[in-house]
Write an enzyme that holds these catalytic residues in place. Sequence first.
Site, PDB file in Angstrom:
ATOM      1  N   ARG A 111       5.477 -12.250   7.383  1.00  0.00           N
ATOM      2  CA  ARG A 111       4.789 -12.219   6.081  1.00  0.00           C
ATOM      3  C   ARG A 111       4.827 -13.640   5.535  1.00  0.00           C
ATOM      4  NH1 ARG A 111       5.124  -8.087   1.054  1.00  0.00           N
ATOM      5  NH2 ARG A 111       3.755  -7.003   2.537  1.00  0.00           N
ATOM      6  N   HIS A 136      -4.074  -8.110   5.200  1.00  0.00           N
ATOM      7  CA  HIS A 136      -2.907  -7.214   5.220  1.00  0.00           C
ATOM      8  C   HIS A 136      -3.240  -6.020   6.128  1.00  0.00           C
ATOM      9  CE1 HIS A 136       0.799  -5.518   4.208  1.00  0.00           C
ATOM     10  NE2 HIS A 136       0.604  -5.127   2.966  1.00  0.00           N
ATOM     11  N   GLN A 189      -1.237  -2.517   6.384  1.00  0.00           N
ATOM     12  CA  GLN A 189      -1.444  -1.604   5.254  1.00  0.00           C
ATOM     13  C   GLN A 189      -2.654  -0.705   5.511  1.00  0.00           C
ATOM     14  OE1 GLN A 189       0.399  -1.322   2.187  1.00  0.00           O
ATOM     15  NE2 GLN A 189      -0.817   0.543   2.126  1.00  0.00           N
ATOM     16  N   ASP A 221      -6.014  -3.039  -6.083  1.00  0.00           N
ATOM     17  CA  ASP A 221      -4.779  -3.766  -5.762  1.00  0.00           C
ATOM     18  C   ASP A 221      -4.474  -4.653  -6.970  1.00  0.00           C
ATOM     19  OD1 ASP A 221      -2.643  -4.963  -4.403  1.00  0.00           O
ATOM     20  OD2 ASP A 221      -3.914  -6.374  -3.314  1.00  0.00           O
ATOM     21  N   CYS A 270      -2.088   0.250  -2.410  1.00  0.00           N
ATOM     22  CA  CYS A 270      -1.108  -0.210  -1.423  1.00  0.00           C
ATOM     23  C   CYS A 270       0.284  -0.387  -2.028  1.00  0.00           C
ATOM     24  CB  CYS A 270      -1.582  -1.513  -0.778  1.00  0.00           C
ATOM     25  SG  CYS A 270      -1.611  -2.929  -1.898  1.00  0.00           S
ATOM     26  N   ARG A 294       3.282   3.809   6.003  1.00  0.00           N
ATOM     27  CA  ARG A 294       3.552   2.473   6.547  1.00  0.00           C
ATOM     28  C   ARG A 294       4.547   2.591   7.714  1.00  0.00           C
ATOM     29  NH1 ARG A 294       2.895  -2.037   3.438  1.00  0.00           N
ATOM     30  NH2 ARG A 294       3.490  -3.047   5.384  1.00  0.00           N
TER      31      ARG A 294
HETATM   32  N1   CP Z   1       2.139  -2.699   0.208  1.00  0.00           N
HETATM   33  C1   CP Z   1       3.062  -3.590   0.611  1.00  0.00           C
HETATM   34  O1   CP Z   1       2.879  -4.343   1.580  1.00  0.00           O
HETATM   35  O2   CP Z   1       4.215  -3.544  -0.101  1.00  0.00           O
HETATM   36  P1   CP Z   1       5.439  -4.599  -0.044  1.00  0.00           P
HETATM   37  O3   CP Z   1       4.913  -5.898  -0.617  1.00  0.00           O
HETATM   38  O4   CP Z   1       6.488  -3.965  -0.876  1.00  0.00           O
HETATM   39  O5   CP Z   1       5.846  -4.785   1.384  1.00  0.00           O
HETATM   40  N1  NVA Z   2      -2.522  -8.527  -2.695  1.00  0.00           N
HETATM   41  C1  NVA Z   2      -1.114  -8.277  -2.817  1.00  0.00           C
HETATM   42  C2  NVA Z   2      -0.682  -7.209  -1.877  1.00  0.00           C
HETATM   43  C3  NVA Z   2       0.753  -6.813  -1.979  1.00  0.00           C
HETATM   44  C4  NVA Z   2       1.171  -5.800  -0.977  1.00  0.00           C
HETATM   45  C5  NVA Z   2      -0.339  -9.561  -2.587  1.00  0.00           C
HETATM   46  O1  NVA Z   2      -0.694 -10.317  -1.664  1.00  0.00           O
HETATM   47  O2  NVA Z   2       0.592  -9.839  -3.331  1.00  0.00           O
END
Ligand code: CP
Ligand code: NVA
Length: 308
Positions: A102, A129, A132, A223, A263, A291
């Site tokens: 990540r 992502h 997800q 989101d 999400c 997930r």
């Molecule tokens: N939806 C998602 O990826 O959540 P986190 O940021 O908690 O991993």
């Molecule tokens: N768009 C958001 C998604 C979090 C799971 C971010 O990148 O923070």
Amino acid sequence: MRHFLTLKDFTKEEILEIIDIGLEIKKNLKAGVYNYELKNKTLAMIFEKSSTRTRVSFETGMFQLGGHALFLSNRDIHLGRGEPVKDTARVISSMCDMVMIRTFEHSMIEEFAAYSKVPVINGLTDSYHPVQLLADYMTLVEYGVEKNMVAAYVGDGNNMTHSWIMLAAKLGFELRVATPKGYEVDAKILKEALEIAKESGAVIKTMNDPKEAIKGATVVTTDTWTSMGQEDEKEERIKIFKGFMVDDDMMSLAQNGARFLHCLPAYRGLEVSEEVFEKHSEIVFDEAENRLHAQKGLMVWLDKRRGL
Ligand code: CP
Ligand code: NVA
């Protein structure tokens, strides 16, 4: 060997196969039967941003599959102190069997994958992502609403939006995306998706009017307006995104019985109202749980192709 960096690199059949494996593993787990398909294997998890779901689901998933996961934040490893990505990739992939990352720039994960001897999974970048979306689609299948789906995404043109666009392009459903002016999706990603859509029959429309997007939709999603890394823009974004909250009025334009996905984490009173969120909380938390199951399907799928 395959990496899972974006849905763009996967066929419709492959995406559905991964979800099917995840559903099978989920069924077994619920019956108390464990699949130890990744016994003695290790997953390195590199986190340069926060996470609740991604960390818990990958770590738990790997354990349930008989393997082990290592949590590596950039405060713990030398990557955070300037050790090159390509060196980190060669070291970690010489010891671990899979890597989940990540991070911010999508190019970081591409560089890592180019130097990695083992499959690399995108656990979120600024651009995409994709894990997800595996969970989201799995949830839609479970709720029986994936057929003839008309999906509406209302909010920021971000990593989630890009992954929804790619999923629609690959699977061939209709997706309307409404963002405020200036917060549209990446033009290059949209162009690539529209090219793929020509083959799959997907209908992908982008607009600036959330009501137009939601009208008649069978699935509505949104989101956060402020993604990780954009915290300084939060106040400004709240002003600009006014009118994009998915509330009861907005949902009343969707088809009767339309589903709502998020999400998570969700910010009530911003991208979604408290009422809409709570009304749809069952599917939203099933989506979160999925997930775990979808990613177990993904890890088993990737492991099978390692070295093939
Ligand atoms: N939806 C998602 O990826 O959540 P986190 O940021 O908690 O991993
Ligand atoms: N768009 C958001 C998604 C979090 C799971 C971010 O990148 O923070």
